[in-house]
Design a protein around this motif. Structure first.
Motif, PDB file in Angstrom:
ATOM      1  N   CYS A 244     -15.950   7.500 -15.438  1.00 26.98           N
ATOM      2  CA  CYS A 244     -15.339   6.783 -14.319  1.00 26.98           C
ATOM      3  C   CYS A 244     -14.070   7.460 -13.805  1.00 26.98           C
TER       4      CYS A 244
ATOM      5  N   CYS B  93     -14.183   1.471 -18.374  1.00 23.79           N
ATOM      6  CA  CYS B  93     -15.631   1.291 -18.294  1.00 23.79           C
ATOM      7  C   CYS B  93     -16.289   1.228 -19.671  1.00 23.79           C
TER       8      CYS B  93
ATOM      9  N   CYS C 108     -12.828   4.740 -23.237  1.00 25.35           N
ATOM     10  CA  CYS C 108     -12.290   4.415 -21.920  1.00 25.35           C
ATOM     11  C   CYS C 108     -12.138   2.898 -21.801  1.00 25.35           C
TER      12      CYS C 108
ATOM     13  N   CYS D 297     -11.663   9.870 -18.656  1.00 27.26           N
ATOM     14  CA  CYS D 297     -13.048   9.445 -18.855  1.00 27.26           C
ATOM     15  C   CYS D 297     -13.947  10.231 -17.895  1.00 27.26           C
TER      16      CYS D 297
HETATM   17 ZN   LIG Z   1     -14.397   5.175 -17.939  1.00 32.71          ZN
END
Ligand SMILES: [Zn+2]
Length: 587
Positions: A463, A491, A488, A460
């Motif tokens: 994050c 997040c 993801c 991701c």
């Molecule tokens: Zn993420």
């Protein structure tokens, strides 16, 4: 004397006109024989090429031997220049081998399991080379050189069940498999005794004359000059650069036919690379699963700049595939007719008829190949120019991409609907784009940085956690390795897979940049490294939960699935652009 600014040689291959082909190929065959004989004799002296490399390579070879089959003094110098360059390069590799030989370990080999055959344990290799490098204070280019030799050692292991003890055990004599003759050993284009080359820039041609063996093996000068029309780009380069001794080279096509090309080597001034302190933005470019290239700019504070860019080749793949099919059909026809002809008695009158037909088809096949390769080259130039343009527009002084090594071995592109067919061609184009970008960057003063792309499409960018990819944004039940949509779990960020990968490559580039700024020394790190900072999308809002970008941007009138690009205003470039557009992009 020339000034102290760094120079860079640029090479442009130009096919010799038909009338010179046969003589040139005979010359190349004769040179190859001599070069290979010399390589055999000198292979045991490889160590001497490690240290003593002052002056031209032919002089060094001349210390050890005379021509094994003399065709004239300058001809031998050119042949021994070719040989000497190969040996110097091999000596460099031997040095690398001696560095890595003590660290070769069984840990580099991933043992065979029920599901997979034995393979290379790349993380272990990388770590070991990294550790070795730390003790050597070597720079990044050597990492690739070292890795390359380690990989070769592993291949050796797969065959022999042990690692090589000496470099010579690992590396067979590097014989020339195709003809190659550099004229750098001769006395220059005006006084040369093996070749002459005169430019007529007004007429846009070069007059080339060379010594060659005739069919009976007798050496002559060619009676007439061969007039070579110069491509536009060569003419343009020649106005500013210096023409170096050319290289005569043989090219083999997939159908086994051979052509002689002359490499025009033009030395141009290299632009200064920007100081690290002045670099603020990085363009990350990724080879997409469904686009040829996706690029995103990220600045040193890990903020995305502007919109992502997708280079979609649209109808190009289809056209190339059609040409390939055409070639395949011609091949089949040729094979069939050859068989029928060979079944006839040697003096049968119909043989001539078959030969005539075959000649026509072979010519047609050759034309198809040329068209095919020209299109690839044109696309590669377009793509690289577009990326460089993007760097200028976004104020990027660093271009971050995957390394070429992984490009070759990656299975990317397979398993995606309809893509497998073009997979091989894509690999060729990518290699070509990569090489073009590397030298064009040097030319215009842009930093070019390569990264190992492991995990870039499954991390991701927001994050930094590992993330899975899915077939489409709405279909998140089953994760698919080649899926077009990344989601993801940590997040809940989600986005187009290729876009995410390009941001990740830019993130790696930014990490590299920050290290260079702080310590003037950087090591490539993995995408999971905490030093690689996350990026959040700062453009006009996040991507909408729409199907991923793709070539099928038309509405679903035809009953087909309808795709929307995730970003309004992101560019889709087709490679079927008119020539004028190509030229404009070439600046
Ligand atoms: Zn993420």
């Amino acid at each position: 004397m020339r000034d102290s600014r760094p120079h860079q040689p640029l090479t442009y291959d130009v096919r010799l006109p038909d009338e010179a082909q046969a003589d040139a190929l005979r010359l190349l065959d004769a040179s190859r024989e001599v070069a290979n004989a010399a390589l055999t004799l000198l292979w045991s002296h490889l160590d001497d090429f490690k240290a003593d490399r002052v002056g031209p390579a032919w002089k060094q070879v001349g210390k050890y031997m005379g021509s094994p089959k003399s065709h004239g003094d300058r001809q031998w110098r050119c042949e021994s220049e070719t040989v000497g360059r190969i040996l110097r390069q091999q000596a460099e590799r031997k040095k690398a081998f001696e560095l890595i030989q003590p660290i070769l370990s069984n840990g580099f080999i991933r043992p065979k399991t029920e599901k997979r055959p034995a393979g290379k344990n790349r993380p272990a290799i990388k770590e070991a080379i990294g550790a070795l490098q730390k003790s050597l204070e070597e720079d990044e280019t050597n990492f690739v050189a070292l890795q390359n030799v380690v990989e070769q050692c592993c291949n050796y292991f797969f065959q022999s069940d042990q690692f090589p003890e000496t470099y010579e055990e690992l590396q067979p004599i590097p014989f020339l498999h195709i003809g190659l003759l550099t004229y750098a050993g001769d006395d220059g284009s005006e006084k040369g005794q093996a070749y002459r080359l005169a430019l007529d820039l007004d007429a846009g041609t070069a007059r080339f004359r060379f010594r060659y063996p005739d069919e009976a093996g007798v050496w002559h000068w060619r009676k007439v000059d061969t007039i070579i029309p110069l491509p536009e780009v060569v003419k343009e380069r020649l106005t500013r650069g210096k023409l170096m001794a050319p290289t005569l080279r043989e090219e083999q096509r997939a159908d086994g036919s051979r052509t002689a090309v002359l490499d025009f080597i033009i030395e141009v001034e290299k632009a200064d690379l920007p100081a690290w302190e002045s670099v603020e933005r990085v363009l990350g470019a990724d080879w997409g699963v469904h686009t040829l290239l996706t690029a995103t700019t990220v600045d040193e504070h890990s903020e995305q700049v502007g919109r992502p860019f997708f280079l979609n080749t649209g109808g190009f793949d289809g056209r190339q595939a059609r040409t390939r099919r055409q070639i395949d059909e011609l091949k089949k026809k040729v094979a069939k007719y050859e068989e029928q002809r060979d079944a006839l008695p040697p003096d049968h009158p119909k043989r001539a008829w078959f030969n005539q037909k075959l000649a026509v088809w072979r010519r047609e096949m050759d034309l198809c190949w040329r068209k095919y390769e020209q299109r690839n080259r044109a696309l590669a130039h377009l793509a690289s120019n577009v990326l460089l343009l993007l760097c200028q527009v976004h104020g990027c002084s660093l271009l971050s991409m995957e390394s070429l090594k992984t490009l070759k071995t990656t299975g990317r592109g397979r398993g995606v609907r309809g893509r497998w067919r073009n997979y091989r061609n894509n690999t060729t184009i990518r290699g070509e784009i990569w090489r073009l970008l590397r030298y064009k960057c040097h030319l215009i003063g842009l930093r070019f940085h390569t990264e190992q792309p492991r995990g870039t499409s499954h991390t991701c960018p927001r994050c930094g956690h590992p993330a899975k990819t899915y077939r489409s944004p709405s279909d998140r039940i089953e994760a698919v390795k080649w899926g077009r949509w990344m989601f993801c779990e940590s997040c809940h960020y989600n986005g187009d897979r290729d876009y995410c990968a390009s941001v990740n490559i830019a993130r790696l580039g930014v990490t590299y940049l920050v290290q260079m700024k702080q310590k003037s020394l950087a090591r490539s790190c993995s995408i999971t490294d905490p030093r690689v900072k996350p990026v959040s999308y700062t453009g006009a809002g996040s991507a909408l939960l729409l199907p991923p970008t793709g070539s099928d941007t038309r509405p679903s009138v035809s009953g087909k699935k309808c795709y929307y690009p995730g970003w309004l205003g992101s560019a889709f470039l087709q490679s079927s652009q008119k020539k004028s557009v190509f030229l404009r992009l070439s600046g």
